[in-house]
Write a protein that holds these residues in place. Structure first.
Motif, mmCIF file in Angstrom:
data_model
loop_
_atom_site.group_PDB
_atom_site.id
_atom_site.type_symbol
_atom_site.label_atom_id
_atom_site.label_comp_id
_atom_site.label_asym_id
_atom_site.label_seq_id
_atom_site.Cartn_x
_atom_site.Cartn_y
_atom_site.Cartn_z
ATOM 1 N N MET A 848 28.674 -38.033 -25.654
ATOM 2 C CA MET A 848 29.581 -38.843 -26.463
ATOM 3 C C MET A 848 29.000 -40.223 -26.782
ATOM 4 O O MET A 848 29.563 -40.967 -27.576
ATOM 5 C CB MET A 848 30.919 -39.009 -25.737
ATOM 6 C CG MET A 848 31.710 -37.711 -25.580
ATOM 7 S SD MET A 848 32.095 -36.936 -27.173
ATOM 8 C CE MET A 848 33.235 -38.140 -27.868
ATOM 9 N N GLN A 849 27.862 -40.563 -26.144
ATOM 10 C CA GLN A 849 27.231 -41.843 -26.431
ATOM 11 C C GLN A 849 26.445 -41.817 -27.747
ATOM 12 O O GLN A 849 26.141 -42.870 -28.310
ATOM 13 C CB GLN A 849 26.267 -42.219 -25.293
ATOM 14 C CG GLN A 849 26.957 -42.407 -23.948
ATOM 15 C CD GLN A 849 27.991 -43.529 -24.003
ATOM 16 O OE1 GLN A 849 27.670 -44.640 -24.425
ATOM 17 N NE2 GLN A 849 29.214 -43.234 -23.583
ATOM 18 N N THR A 851 26.780 -41.708 -30.878
ATOM 19 C CA THR A 851 27.583 -41.929 -32.088
ATOM 20 C C THR A 851 26.701 -42.508 -33.190
ATOM 21 O O THR A 851 25.624 -43.054 -32.924
ATOM 22 C CB THR A 851 28.726 -42.908 -31.809
ATOM 23 O OG1 THR A 851 28.155 -44.170 -31.440
ATOM 24 C CG2 THR A 851 29.628 -42.404 -30.681
ATOM 25 N N THR A 853 26.972 -45.255 -34.861
ATOM 26 C CA THR A 853 26.742 -46.688 -34.675
ATOM 27 C C THR A 853 25.662 -46.949 -33.630
ATOM 28 O O THR A 853 24.751 -47.764 -33.845
ATOM 29 C CB THR A 853 28.049 -47.389 -34.261
ATOM 30 O OG1 THR A 853 29.018 -47.204 -35.303
ATOM 31 C CG2 THR A 853 27.826 -48.868 -34.038
ATOM 32 N N ARG A 854 25.746 -46.272 -32.481
ATOM 33 C CA ARG A 854 24.757 -46.490 -31.416
ATOM 34 C C ARG A 854 23.379 -45.995 -31.833
ATOM 35 O O ARG A 854 22.361 -46.621 -31.521
ATOM 36 C CB ARG A 854 25.213 -45.790 -30.136
ATOM 37 C CG ARG A 854 26.409 -46.451 -29.450
ATOM 38 C CD ARG A 854 26.608 -45.898 -28.041
ATOM 39 N NE ARG A 854 27.706 -46.553 -27.358
ATOM 40 C CZ ARG A 854 28.953 -46.083 -27.323
ATOM 41 N NH1 ARG A 854 29.242 -44.949 -27.950
ATOM 42 N NH2 ARG A 854 29.906 -46.729 -26.677
ATOM 43 N N LEU A 885 26.724 -36.188 -35.429
ATOM 44 C CA LEU A 885 26.628 -36.872 -34.141
ATOM 45 C C LEU A 885 27.997 -36.892 -33.454
ATOM 46 O O LEU A 885 28.953 -36.286 -33.933
ATOM 47 C CB LEU A 885 26.094 -38.291 -34.353
ATOM 48 C CG LEU A 885 24.674 -38.387 -34.926
ATOM 49 C CD1 LEU A 885 24.285 -39.833 -35.163
ATOM 50 C CD2 LEU A 885 23.668 -37.705 -34.000
ATOM 51 N N ALA A 886 28.081 -37.585 -32.355
ATOM 52 C CA ALA A 886 29.358 -37.713 -31.642
ATOM 53 C C ALA A 886 30.300 -38.612 -32.450
ATOM 54 O O ALA A 886 29.857 -39.556 -33.100
ATOM 55 C CB ALA A 886 29.130 -38.283 -30.254
ATOM 56 N N PRO A 887 31.596 -38.341 -32.413
ATOM 57 C CA PRO A 887 32.529 -39.116 -33.241
ATOM 58 C C PRO A 887 32.768 -40.531 -32.717
ATOM 59 O O PRO A 887 32.796 -40.769 -31.511
ATOM 60 C CB PRO A 887 33.816 -38.291 -33.179
ATOM 61 C CG PRO A 887 33.724 -37.532 -31.897
ATOM 62 C CD PRO A 887 32.273 -37.240 -31.693
ATOM 63 N N GLU A 888 32.928 -41.448 -33.678
ATOM 64 C CA GLU A 888 33.346 -42.801 -33.347
ATOM 65 C C GLU A 888 34.845 -42.792 -33.029
ATOM 66 O O GLU A 888 35.518 -41.766 -33.144
ATOM 67 C CB GLU A 888 33.091 -43.728 -34.550
ATOM 68 C CG GLU A 888 31.702 -43.673 -35.116
ATOM 69 C CD GLU A 888 30.737 -44.585 -34.383
ATOM 70 O OE1 GLU A 888 31.122 -45.157 -33.349
ATOM 71 O OE2 GLU A 888 29.591 -44.724 -34.862
ATOM 72 N N THR A 889 35.375 -43.925 -32.663
ATOM 73 C CA THR A 889 36.814 -44.004 -32.371
ATOM 74 C C THR A 889 37.655 -43.726 -33.608
ATOM 75 O O THR A 889 38.783 -43.260 -33.497
ATOM 76 C CB THR A 889 37.164 -45.395 -31.821
ATOM 77 O OG1 THR A 889 36.716 -46.393 -32.743
ATOM 78 C CG2 THR A 889 36.512 -45.618 -30.468
ATOM 79 N N ARG A 892 34.632 -40.946 -37.358
ATOM 80 C CA ARG A 892 33.406 -40.780 -38.147
ATOM 81 C C ARG A 892 32.310 -40.209 -37.256
ATOM 82 O O ARG A 892 32.023 -40.732 -36.188
ATOM 83 C CB ARG A 892 32.979 -42.130 -38.724
ATOM 84 C CG ARG A 892 31.704 -42.088 -39.540
ATOM 85 C CD ARG A 892 31.538 -43.391 -40.332
ATOM 86 N NE ARG A 892 31.590 -44.546 -39.465
ATOM 87 C CZ ARG A 892 30.520 -45.105 -38.905
ATOM 88 N NH1 ARG A 892 29.325 -44.592 -39.116
ATOM 89 N NH2 ARG A 892 30.654 -46.172 -38.134
ATOM 90 N N TYR A 893 31.664 -39.149 -37.733
ATOM 91 C CA TYR A 893 30.672 -38.464 -36.918
ATOM 92 C C TYR A 893 29.324 -38.306 -37.624
ATOM 93 O O TYR A 893 28.348 -37.891 -37.010
ATOM 94 C CB TYR A 893 31.169 -37.055 -36.546
ATOM 95 C CG TYR A 893 31.483 -36.198 -37.748
ATOM 96 C CD1 TYR A 893 30.486 -35.495 -38.420
ATOM 97 C CD2 TYR A 893 32.785 -36.103 -38.232
ATOM 98 C CE1 TYR A 893 30.772 -34.732 -39.534
ATOM 99 C CE2 TYR A 893 33.077 -35.340 -39.342
ATOM 100 C CZ TYR A 893 32.068 -34.651 -39.991
ATOM 101 O OH TYR A 893 32.346 -33.893 -41.098
#
Length: 999
Positions: A848-849, A851, A853-854, A885-889, A892-893
């Motif tokens: 889940m890290q 995302t 953004t990261r 990727l993993a979803p943001e809050t 958005r993925y």
């Protein structure tokens, strides 16, 4: 004399043969008397077994089956058993009675006379037909009434609607004769699609074969594929009787009822006994039903509109039940335009009727609230509102502002809708819609909010909002609003380059609109489906949707101009310039302007000749466009159209205008129209240089178009522009060579194989590696050069490496083990094995890290970026693939090309995109915008990515290429050498040819 094959009889009876061997043995059984005798003996043993066990039911059923009519017993299936078992023979899976029945059937096969078998193989003597379509095999094409099967469930052998047997001896004779089409027809008339397809695919391509394959596509629920096949048949043989009939069935299945009626009319004209009469019945019914629906809908709309101007107008209560969407849509305006309390109260019964369709009392409460208003204040405003709706108000903008300050919120809300000003006053619009506590208005607000999110680039929010609104949209009374939401969601998916999902929404909306008889919405969805089909290069379907759309509004000049202009484009895209010209003539019949699309099409058609009338038409079209104060980008497009048109008449002037268009476009780089013009003009200029034999100029123009320096040796330039292609190169000695072709007849496929002539490929073999300058749509295709040549696509300007020219010293980012959103239903990828050698600079983002953004933040200082995740050919707004990727809050993925392009990659990293289809992009002519291109523009030195789906094991391939690069091998040679190594151990791994290098 027994054949060695006879030794397999016991294995056959026990179900021990493989499916292919079982099918072959059945054919052998039909021709072998010793095996038939062995089968008879086995049947007698079965009977004795039933008798000794006292199984009277089985004996009675067997006796009934054995004495039943020959043609009512179903054939034993040639398909593999759905319940394979080594412990049960072919009889056991049928049950005792079924086992004996099957044995009796096989005996009956062999007792048939040759004449009887021949007559029954295509059901020529049957009183009715099971297949509505026409089979393109003469002995299977006799007309009989169509009687569809009434049940898809399991039936007892001998039931009235069971499919008759296939006589095996007759099929064996056909096989001996090599008559695969006859065998396919025998299965097809019985709707055994799998067997029919197998035998049809043994035939060489032909109109008859494709007509029958279209039947299978239609029966399997793929009418678009069926239509494409049939259109191909009719292009070759316009009077192909079976294809014309089947095309009518396909169009009817697609809901294109007026076009289907026209197709049945064509069958009537052929005068085939039985078929013409049936076609006449179908055509009349389809036409009458469709036209009656249109008249009824238009009548309902007119009736409710009358309520705004005529206090004595009839309340359309029956229409409210049948057409709740259009009646409710106009009902709001009728209430708003009512100038007095009495006028408003007269609408209460209509409000009750509409509430009755949906449930609740929302509209009754709305009417009563309005009736309680002060009409001394509201009355004049309502009067002007009615004029606004009818288009009779002189200053709509001033009136909207008056309503904003008036306190009459429902009038203000309606004015924002009618003047299309909701987006400019979104806060007011949303507040008023939600305050009304009316689901119709709330859903409308959700649509506008989604549109604003899309305009702001937050497409994932718009998608989530629209999907939630569609899910929440329930009830027949809201069906109109639900359909408009699906239309909006379809538009979004098209912008996101997700045509399959766009089709899903549009097809659902189209079906819902038909079910609720919303004539105008049907028309909107027809044009949307045409847009989607054109987007997917499904020209046959796009043309059909457009023509159905025109058939429903034949008297509308605007509609005729729109449809014929689009049909002209479709004809041009199919390399049919005369067809495009014919459609363009029809588009002019109403005297409506052709617009910029028409001007551009005229410029392309000029390649095949243009006269003074064409020149006059282009001049008038451009003059009219200039009077409308076009944007800078559109001005550049107009210059491009004029320049290309003049190339064949005044080459020097044409070239000057094209160069001027490039300059105009480069002055406004952020304008989409300008970007299209720039690349289009460079493409035409490069082909013109190739046509004149100047290969050096071709390479220079391609380098300028791509903004890259052109090497002095080992460089290849390639471009395609509809019917034209140009290739230019410098070999290992720097010698120029070139090739120009103006006779292309087909679009580029998924690869560029054959685009570079073999003689030019050979000229590059002395190069250690080749830099490829490819203009879109060639850029990013696999197969441009043979696998034994090291080559890469050049992108953008050369990137400046960190000081010293060595690779960057930043972290080695690895994205691995990503937790994709569960709603996507994607399988979990296997985690990467730990690196063989310890890498102190390795930094991992996983779970889940990982995302967007990261990942973007970590990439900025990385010297290597390695992403192992799912990919999807579903980009953000720019028609490129994305990484899941993993979803943001906020949900958005996606890691998209647009996001990557906005990042600065300071360390000029090596990027490995081990995701499916990461290098894939739509074949647009104006730009190459893919994930690899975005990474290069953001600062990457090189990108390795695939054009297609790759297996889970592909991560090892990418890592192996990376290790070769780390040891100092040039990237292009590292890729070539690892591909060789991989194919040596896995020769069938074709996907490695789809992994490309971008530098």
């Amino acid at each position: 004399m027994m054949s060695p094959v006879c030794n397999r009889l016991s294995l056959f009876l026990d179900g021990e043969l493989a499916p292919v061997d079982e099918e072959n043995f059945r054919h052998h059984l039909a021709r072998c008397d010793p095996c038939a005798s062995g089968l008879h003996e086995a049947m007698q043993l079965e009977l004795l077994g039933f008798h000794s066990m006292g199984d009277a039911v089985a004996e009675e059923e067997a006796a009934d089956e054995a004495t039943g009519p020959w043609d009512s017993v179903p054939p034993p299936s040639f398909a593999p058993s759905p319940v394979p078992s080594r412990a049960r023979g072919p009889w056991a899976v049928l049950g005792a009675g079924g086992a004996l029945a099957a044995a009796v059937v096989l005996l009956l096969f062999f007792r048939l006379s040759a004449k009887e078998a021949q007559e029954s193989v295509w059901l020529a003597q049957a009183p009715s037909r099971l297949l509505e379509a026409r089979v393109a095999y003469a002995r299977a094409d006799g007309h009989r009434p169509f009687v569809p099967l009434r049940s898809g469930g399991v039936r007892r052998a001998g039931a009235a609607d069971a499919s008759p047997v296939v006589p095996l001896r007759a099929l064996a004779n056909l096989e001996d004769q090599g008559d695969w089409h006859g065998i396919a027809a025998a299965y097809l008339v019985r709707k055994d699609l799998r067997q029919a397809s197998d035998f049809l695919h043994r035939l060489s391509p032909s109109p008859d074969r494709d007509s029958d394959l279209a039947i299978i596509a239609l029966e399997q629920g793929h009418p678009e594929n069926a239509l494409a096949l049939l259109e191909g048949v009719l292009r070759q043989v316009p009077e192909h009787a079976q294809a014309q009939w089947n095309r009518a069935l396909v169009l009817r299945e697609m809901g294109l009822t007026l076009l289907a009626a026209e197709a049945f009319d064509a069958v009537v004209k052929q005068g085939a006994p039985g078929w013409s009469e049936e076609a006449r019945i179908h055509a009349r019914a389809l036409r009458q039903q469709t036209q009656a629906r249109g008249r009824a809908w238009k009548g309902a709309r007119a009736a409710v509109r009358d309520l705004m101007v005529d206090p004595q107008a009839r309340l359309p209560l029956d229409e409210a039940t049948r057409f709740p969407g259009i009646v409710r849509l106009a009902f709001y305006d009728a209430v708003r335009a009512a100038p007095s309390r009495e006028w408003v109260m007269r609408l209460v019964p209509l409000a009750d009727a509409l509430d009755g369709v949906q449930g609740g009392d929302v509209l009754r409460r709305y009417v009563l609230r309005v009736a309680a208003k002060d009409f001394n204040h509201r009355g004049p405003l309502a009067h002007d509102y009615a004029k606004l709706v009818r288009g009779e108000l002189a200053s709509p903008g001033r009136f909207v502002e008056t309503l904003r300050l008036s306190g009459e919120d429902d009038l203000y809300l309606g004015a924002l809708v009618n003047t299309m000003a909701a987006s400019r006053n979104l806060e007011d619009f949303t507040r008023l819609s939600q305050a009304a506590q009316d689901p119709w208005l709330s859903l409308l607000a959700e649509r506008e909010l989604a549109s604003e999110e899309e305009r702001q680039g937050e497409w994932w929010k718009a998608e989530a909002r629209l999907r939630a609104a569609v899910s929440a949209c329930q009830g027949r009374g809201l069906s109109y609003r639900c359909a408009t939401l699906k239309k909006r969601l379809s538009d979004l998916y098209l912008a996101l380059n997700r045509p399959a999902e766009a089709f899903e929404q549009s097809w659902s909306g189209w079906r819902a609109s038909r079910d609720t008889e919303e004539w105008e919405l049907e028309q909107q969805f027809l044009q949307e489906l045409a847009h989607i089909a054109r987007y997917r290069m499904d020209v046959a379907s796009a043309r059909a949707y457009l023509r159905e759309s025109l058939s429903r509004m034949p008297d509308s000049c605007e509609q005729r101009t729109y449809v014929h202009r689009n049909l002209a484009y479709l004809a041009w895209s199919e390399f049919d310039p005369q067809g495009a010209r014919d459609e363009l003539e029809l588009a002019q019949a109403c005297g409506r302007p052709l617009g910029l699309p028409g001007a551009l099409l005229l410029s392309y058609l000029a390649r095949f000749g243009a006269d003074s009338q064409d020149a006059d038409l282009l001049r008038r079209t451009l003059a009219e466009l200039r009077r409308s104060e076009p944007s800078a980008g559109k001005l550049a497009q107009m210059g491009f159209a004029e320049g290309q048109f003049l190339l064949e008449r005044d080459r020097a002037m044409g070239l000057e205008l094209l160069r001027g268009a490039v300059a105009q476009a480069e002055a406004v780089p952020d304008d989409v129209d300008a970007r299209k013009t720039r690349m289009g003009a460079y493409t035409v200029l490069a082909h013109e240089a190739g046509r004149s034999g100047d290969s050096g100029d071709v390479l220079s123009l391609m380098g300028a178009a791509l903004r890259v320096d052109v090497p002095d040796r080992c460089v290849l330039g390639v471009a395609v522009d509809y019917e034209r292609s140009v290739v230019a190169l410098r070999d290992a000695q720097g010698e120029l060579r070139g090739h120009f072709d103006a006779g292309r007849k087909a679009h580029l496929g998924k690869d560029a194989d054959g685009l570079v002539p073999p003689s030019l490929q050979a000229a590059l073999r002395a190069c250690e590696q080749v830099d490829v300058l490819a203009l879109p749509p060639v850029h990013g295709l696999r197969g441009l050069l043979p696998a034994d040549i090291a080559w890469s696509y050049r992108v953008g300007r050369p990137q400046v490496l960190p000081p010293g020219g060595a690779p960057g010293a930043g972290p080695h980012l690895v994205v691995n083990g990503v937790e994709a959103p569960s709603a996507l239903g994607l399988p979990r990828l296997s985690p990467l094995a730990p690196p063989a050698l310890q890498d102190p600079r390795r930094v991992e983002l996983s779970g889940m890290q990982a995302t967007p953004t990261r990942v973007l933040a970590a990439m900025a200082q990385a010297s290597e970026v390695e992403i192992h995740a799912h990919g999807a050919f579903s980009p953000e707004m720019s028609d490129a693939s994305l990484v899941v990727l993993a979803p943001e809050t906020d949900g958005r993925y996606a890691l998209s090309a647009a996001q990557v392009r906005a990042v600065k990659l300071a360390q000029a990293p090596l990027v490995l995109l081990a995701t499916c289809s990461a290098a894939r992009a739509m074949p647009f002519l104006h730009e190459s915008f893919s994930l690899p291109v975005a990474f290069i523009e953001a600062g990457a030195a090189m990108v390795l990515a695939s054009t297609e789906e790759i297996p889970d094991s592909a991560g090892r391939f990418f890592e192996a290429v990376r290790e070769r690069i780390r040891t100092g091998a040039p990237a292009a040679r590292a890729l070539r050498d690892e591909r060789r190594t991989w194919l040596a151990s896995q020769p069938g791994a074709d996907w490695v040819h789809g992994i490309l290098l971008f530098e």
